[in-house]
Design an enzyme around this catalytic site. Structure first.
Site, PDB file in Angstrom:
ATOM      1  N   CYS A 129       8.370  44.268  25.176  1.00 20.42           N
ATOM      2  CA  CYS A 129       7.694  45.696  24.437  1.00 20.42           C
ATOM      3  C   CYS A 129       6.783  44.146  23.507  1.00 20.42           C
ATOM      4  CB  CYS A 129       8.304  46.130  23.454  1.00 20.42           C
ATOM      5  SG  CYS A 129       7.400  45.904  22.362  1.00 20.42           S
ATOM      6  N   GLU A 140      48.114  25.639  43.596  1.00 14.42           N
ATOM      7  CA  GLU A 140      47.577  25.269  42.487  1.00 14.42           C
ATOM      8  C   GLU A 140      45.984  27.253  41.968  1.00 14.42           C
ATOM      9  OE1 GLU A 140      45.311  22.303  43.758  1.00 14.42           O
ATOM     10  OE2 GLU A 140      46.928  20.869  43.845  1.00 14.42           O
ATOM     11  N   ASP A 172      36.462  28.226  40.762  1.00 14.44           N
ATOM     12  CA  ASP A 172      35.672  29.151  41.128  1.00 14.44           C
ATOM     13  C   ASP A 172      33.985  27.902  40.966  1.00 14.44           C
ATOM     14  OD1 ASP A 172      33.492  30.913  42.677  1.00 14.44           O
ATOM     15  OD2 ASP A 172      33.852  32.259  40.982  1.00 14.44           O
ATOM     16  N   LYS A 184      43.576  35.222  47.719  1.00 12.14           N
ATOM     17  CA  LYS A 184      42.183  35.292  46.804  1.00 12.14           C
ATOM     18  C   LYS A 184      42.485  36.510  46.262  1.00 12.14           C
ATOM     19  CE  LYS A 184      37.873  34.026  48.521  1.00 12.14           C
ATOM     20  NZ  LYS A 184      36.715  33.528  48.063  1.00 12.14           N
ATOM     21  N   CYS A 204       8.977  52.400  20.477  1.00  9.03           N
ATOM     22  CA  CYS A 204       7.898  52.031  19.703  1.00  9.03           C
ATOM     23  C   CYS A 204       5.918  53.006  20.543  1.00  9.03           C
ATOM     24  CB  CYS A 204       7.260  51.015  18.885  1.00  9.03           C
ATOM     25  SG  CYS A 204       6.982  49.778  20.554  1.00  9.03           S
ATOM     26  N   CYS A 263       8.129  46.437  16.723  1.00  6.60           N
ATOM     27  CA  CYS A 263       8.566  47.696  17.627  1.00  6.60           C
ATOM     28  C   CYS A 263      10.519  48.006  16.446  1.00  6.60           C
ATOM     29  CB  CYS A 263       8.999  46.889  18.870  1.00  6.60           C
ATOM     30  SG  CYS A 263      10.731  48.955  19.204  1.00  6.60           S
ATOM     31  N   TYR A 268      41.651  17.599  41.792  1.00  4.11           N
ATOM     32  CA  TYR A 268      42.987  17.987  42.741  1.00  4.11           C
ATOM     33  C   TYR A 268      43.077  17.565  43.433  1.00  4.11           C
ATOM     34  CZ  TYR A 268      38.910  20.715  44.005  1.00  4.11           C
ATOM     35  OH  TYR A 268      38.000  21.572  44.886  1.00  4.11           O
ATOM     36  N   LYS A 276      42.508  28.405  42.172  1.00  3.03           N
ATOM     37  CA  LYS A 276      41.218  28.056  43.130  1.00  3.03           C
ATOM     38  C   LYS A 276      40.283  28.829  41.633  1.00  3.03           C
ATOM     39  CE  LYS A 276      38.865  29.371  47.287  1.00  3.03           C
ATOM     40  NZ  LYS A 276      38.293  28.470  47.284  1.00  3.03           N
ATOM     41  N   CYS A 295       7.142  50.992  25.484  1.00  2.64           N
ATOM     42  CA  CYS A 295       8.628  51.010  25.722  1.00  2.64           C
ATOM     43  C   CYS A 295       9.298  52.083  24.201  1.00  2.64           C
ATOM     44  CB  CYS A 295       8.268  49.733  23.608  1.00  2.64           C
ATOM     45  SG  CYS A 295       9.932  49.498  22.789  1.00  2.64           S
TER      46      CYS A 295
HETATM   47  S1  IVH Z   1      41.851  21.971  47.555  1.00  2.00           S
HETATM   48  C1  IVH Z   1      40.544  21.058  52.639  1.00  2.00           C
HETATM   49  N1  IVH Z   1      42.241  22.837  45.459  1.00  2.00           N
HETATM   50  O1  IVH Z   1      37.872  26.021  47.308  1.00  2.00           O
HETATM   51  C2  IVH Z   1      40.067  21.599  51.060  1.00  2.00           C
HETATM   52  N2  IVH Z   1      40.211  23.430  46.684  1.00  2.00           N
HETATM   53  O2  IVH Z   1      37.406  27.297  49.762  1.00  2.00           O
HETATM   54  C3  IVH Z   1      40.668  21.424  49.592  1.00  2.00           C
HETATM   55  N3  IVH Z   1      38.114  25.033  45.112  1.00  2.00           N
HETATM   56  O3  IVH Z   1      35.823  23.615  48.967  1.00  2.00           O
HETATM   57  C4  IVH Z   1      40.266  21.242  49.037  1.00  2.00           C
HETATM   58  N4  IVH Z   1      40.320  25.345  43.222  1.00  2.00           N
HETATM   59  O4  IVH Z   1      36.011  23.687  46.428  1.00  2.00           O
HETATM   60  C5  IVH Z   1      41.471  22.933  46.386  1.00  2.00           C
HETATM   61  N5  IVH Z   1      42.822  24.038  43.654  1.00  2.00           N
HETATM   62  C6  IVH Z   1      42.001  23.885  44.336  1.00  2.00           C
HETATM   63  C7  IVH Z   1      40.793  24.280  43.921  1.00  2.00           C
HETATM   64  C8  IVH Z   1      39.820  24.088  45.165  1.00  2.00           C
HETATM   65  C9  IVH Z   1      38.959  25.492  44.491  1.00  2.00           C
HETATM   66  C10 IVH Z   1      37.220  25.282  46.097  1.00  2.00           C
HETATM   67  C11 IVH Z   1      36.937  23.831  46.585  1.00  2.00           C
HETATM   68  C12 IVH Z   1      37.235  24.146  48.184  1.00  2.00           C
HETATM   69  C13 IVH Z   1      37.314  25.448  48.743  1.00  2.00           C
HETATM   70  C14 IVH Z   1      37.688  25.773  49.642  1.00  2.00           C
END
Ligand code: IVH
Length: 671
Positions: free
Chosen positions: A431, A118, A122, A319, A416, A436, A230, A120, A413
């Site tokens: 400013c 999946e 942010d 990552k 001006c 200006c 998720y 990740k 500034c």
């Molecule tokens: S599963 C045991 N799935 O990443 C934790 N986490 O660095 C299981 N996160 O705490 C989490 N996308 O806040 C999971 N597709 C995803 C995610 C995800 C972002 C975050 C989540 C987690 C952190 C860990």
């Protein structure tokens, strides 16, 4: 489907109505495919509101009117996580991913293991609880065992269903997900903060986490948070795989990963193939990700795998390192914004970074420069996250030359020479001179831009020339330009002069909401502008409104109302408005008209090029009145491209995607 406002009388009708609204929320937020117009949707909500007003004891907890609640008097309560919220082990290296995959095979004593991969997200993690399909609680991660109860705030997130639907919904369902901000919302948020002289959020994750912890749900509602889910930690009995988890969440109406943002892989090659594709598409995603999460697909195996310290062994995060480059700061220049904020900008030795050459990076403000000890002549690491504007991450102090020197914010500034001011508690330096030239340039350029009056052919470069040549010094001067004057501009011939004059002429018939954006009243953005225009319907009424009246408009708080009243009592502003009107600018806000059963209903239009008989606003309005929608970019979801002369790249893209193309005359016939 309810087409016009009809009063409902019975509880049964009310429950059905709320269910219908929830279904439309799902079409809108989850599938991005609304089946009714915003107007029709608003009607449904109004019907619900009317019933609720008469029967306050029958109000359903999952009614859309219940999203924004009251502020807790004493901060957040705490809540316990029955299943602890762990974090993930993460790595930036493909070798370590390979090792992880091998370890899983060994631990499970299997030759073939399926992984669910999946994105990740942010953002900031959240635990959600549904009872009998109703959303009841949201907890932040906290220390993993106890988190803050942010239920009232999470309720304001419109993409989160307050009631689930579909089959086999568990009586108790505890799920995990991520609260995040789209890149667009994040950028808007920071742009506004910059203007208000507030410290900027470093990234969408901090901004999302910070917003979730605001005490007043009304403020949270304004932040435009988003959510994705998720994982199921309670109530998922019978669900055997992570892939199915995503499927079920989605089926129950929860935002969850689907299609291209999800893969089932058995080999590391397949995993990296997915990772590489996502890495490439990263810049085009609407939200920030910092990598992918590789999860063992088979849920019963989680028991065998167990945990190590704080992280489970069933998953690992791979990552993406942000793309970085090293370059030199040749100078630090100042950009003066339309409200007078001075922003220091690093002028860099051009360097290639993530697919483009960058020569400038924003340094935000003086405090930021001091904090990072950035000096002119320094070698610095620049980074491009998902953001468009690159940032200076750090200085390579070892490479610092003796000639590198500390930079100081000028006292005057640069445009001006007025003495700048820094208000207490603000990081921004401004400013204060409303006349200006740099501020004027920004104001005029903004007035003409897509965000406001959308005057074609009047881009930043043209505005710059008009100002430096002394042809324009205030917004209203734009409407005094004629062919003789424009002939003084570089590269302006008969055709370009004609084009510019005709788009300036066309802009005179504009929507009041756009005109208000053009005036650049502090704190009045697009949404507020529209609310004001709709409420007042003409400029004169708005100008006469008292603070108390303004406060009655949805979305207008104390700060906004004060700013509007101040704006319309300033004699310079009044003179400018007077001149604009005198030159023929006639802002109008037509009442929302609705034409039923038109072939444009539910169709999405994209406009390109110049139309002979309509401004963009006029064409959009005609489409909207007929139940259609307009969008700024072509995708598979687009139904029609409305083609004007001198179209842009949208035309090619439409042909490529097989989107139907309408000429202006075909459009008129269909109207
Ligand atoms: S599963 C045991 N799935 O990443 C934790 N986490 O660095 C299981 N996160 O705490 C989490 N996308 O806040 C999971 N597709 C995803 C995610 C995800 C972002 C975050 C989540 C987690 C952190 C860990």
């Amino acid at each position: 489907m309810h087409k016009k406002f009809e009063k409902i009388h019975t509880q049964k009708e009310y429950i059905e109505l709320i269910d219908t609204i929830c279904e439309h929320d799902r079409h809108y937020y989850d599938e991005c495919k609304p089946v009714i117009s915003d107007y029709e949707y608003d009607l449904l909500v109004k019907q619900a509101e009317a019933f609720e007003k008469e029967h306050p004891n029958l109000v359903l907890s999952y009614s859309p009117t219940q999203r924004v609640g009251e502020k807790p008097s004493k901060g957040f309560r705490e809540g316990e996580h029955k299943v602890p919220m762990l974090s993930l082990a993460n790595t930036y290296s493909k070798e370590e991913v390979q090792e992880y995959v091998e370890r899983v095979h060994k631990l499970l004593e299997k030759e073939k293991v399926l992984f669910c991969v999946e994105l990740k997200m942010d953002g900031t993690s959240i635990s959600l609880r549904y009872e009998e399909g109703h959303f009841v609680r949201a907890l932040t991660r906290g220390d993993g065992r106890v988190g803050d109860d942010v239920t009232a705030n999470v309720k304001t997130i419109k993409s989160l269903p307050l009631k689930l639907f579909g089959k086999n919904i568990p009586a108790i369902l505890e799920i995990r997900g991520e609260v995040f901000l789209t890149k667009k919302v994040f950028q808007q948020m920071n742009a506004q903060r910059e203007e208000e002289g507030l410290e900027l959020w470093a990234n969408p994750r901090n901004a999302a986490a910070g917003s979730l912890k605001l005490l007043d749900p009304k403020e949270v509602a304004k932040r435009g948070l988003n959510i994705i889910t998720y994982a199921i930690v309670e109530g998922g009995e019978g669900i055997k795989s992570q892939y199915e988890v995503n499927h079920h969440l989605h089926q129950w109406g929860l935002p969850a990963a689907t299609a291209r943002h999800l893969a089932r892989c058995t080999t590391t090659e397949e995993i990296f193939h997915f990772a590489d594709r996502i890495h490439k598409e990263r810049d085009d995603l609407a939200f920030e990700i910092d990598g992918i999460v590789i999860k063992v697909d088979d849920l019963p195996s989680y028991q065998i795998l167990g945990t190590t310290g704080k992280a489970p062994r069933f998953a690992v995060a791979y990552k993406f390192a942000p793309e970085q480059a090293v370059t030199k700061i040749e100078a630090i220049s100042i950009q003066v914004g339309k409200t007078g904020v001075l922003t220091p900008v690093a002028e860099l030795t051009p360097v290639h970074l993530a697919g483009s050459t960058i020569a400038r990076a924003t340094l935000h403000n003086e405090d930021e420069i001091k904090r990072k000890d950035i000096r002119v002549g320094d070698w610095v690491v620049v980074e491009k996250g998902g953001d468009v504007i690159p940032k200076v991450v750090e200085v390579d102090v070892k490479k610092r030359s003796p000639t590198a020197h500390v930079w100081k914010m000028p006292h005057r500034c640069p445009a001006c020479e007025t003495e700048v001011v820094r208000s207490e508690g603000e990081v921004a330096v401004r400013c204060p001179n409303p006349r200006c030239s740099a501020r004027r340039y920004r104001r005029i350029a903004f007035f003409a831009s897509k965000h406001a009056m959308d005057i074609e052919h009047l881009g930043d470069k043209v505005v710059e020339q008009l100002i430096t040549k002394g042809l324009v010094s205030r917004i209203s001067d734009l409407y005094t330009l004629d062919a003789n004057v424009l002939a003084e501009l570089e590269g302006f011939k008969e055709k370009s002069i004609h084009n510019l004059l005709s788009s300036i002429e066309k802009s005179k018939k504009c929507l009041l909401s756009r005109f208000l954006m053009g005036l650049q009243i502090k704190y009045v953005g697009e949404e507020t502008g529209e609310a004001l225009a709709e409420h007042a319907s003409d400029l004169e009424t708005l100008m006469r409104m008292k603070k108390e009246e303004l406060l009655e408009i949805e979305g207008v708080g104390e700060k906004v109302a004060t700013s509007i009243v101040e704006y319309f009592s300033d004699s310079n502003n009044l003179e400018e408005i007077h001149l604009l009107l005198k030159h023929g600018v006639a802002p109008k806000q037509p009442p929302k008209k609705k034409i039923e059963g038109h072939p444009f209903a539910h169709k999405t239009f994209v406009l390109t090029g110049t139309l002979a008989h309509y401004s963009r606003d006029e064409a959009s309005l005609l489409i909207k009145e007929r139940g259609g929608k307009t969008s700024s970019s072509i995708s598979k979801q687009t139904d029609f491209l409305l083609l004007g002369t001198e179209p842009g790249s949208k035309y090619d893209k439409a042909k490529e995607l097989g989107v139907a193309i309408l000429s202006e005359s075909e459009f008129e016939k269909m109207l």
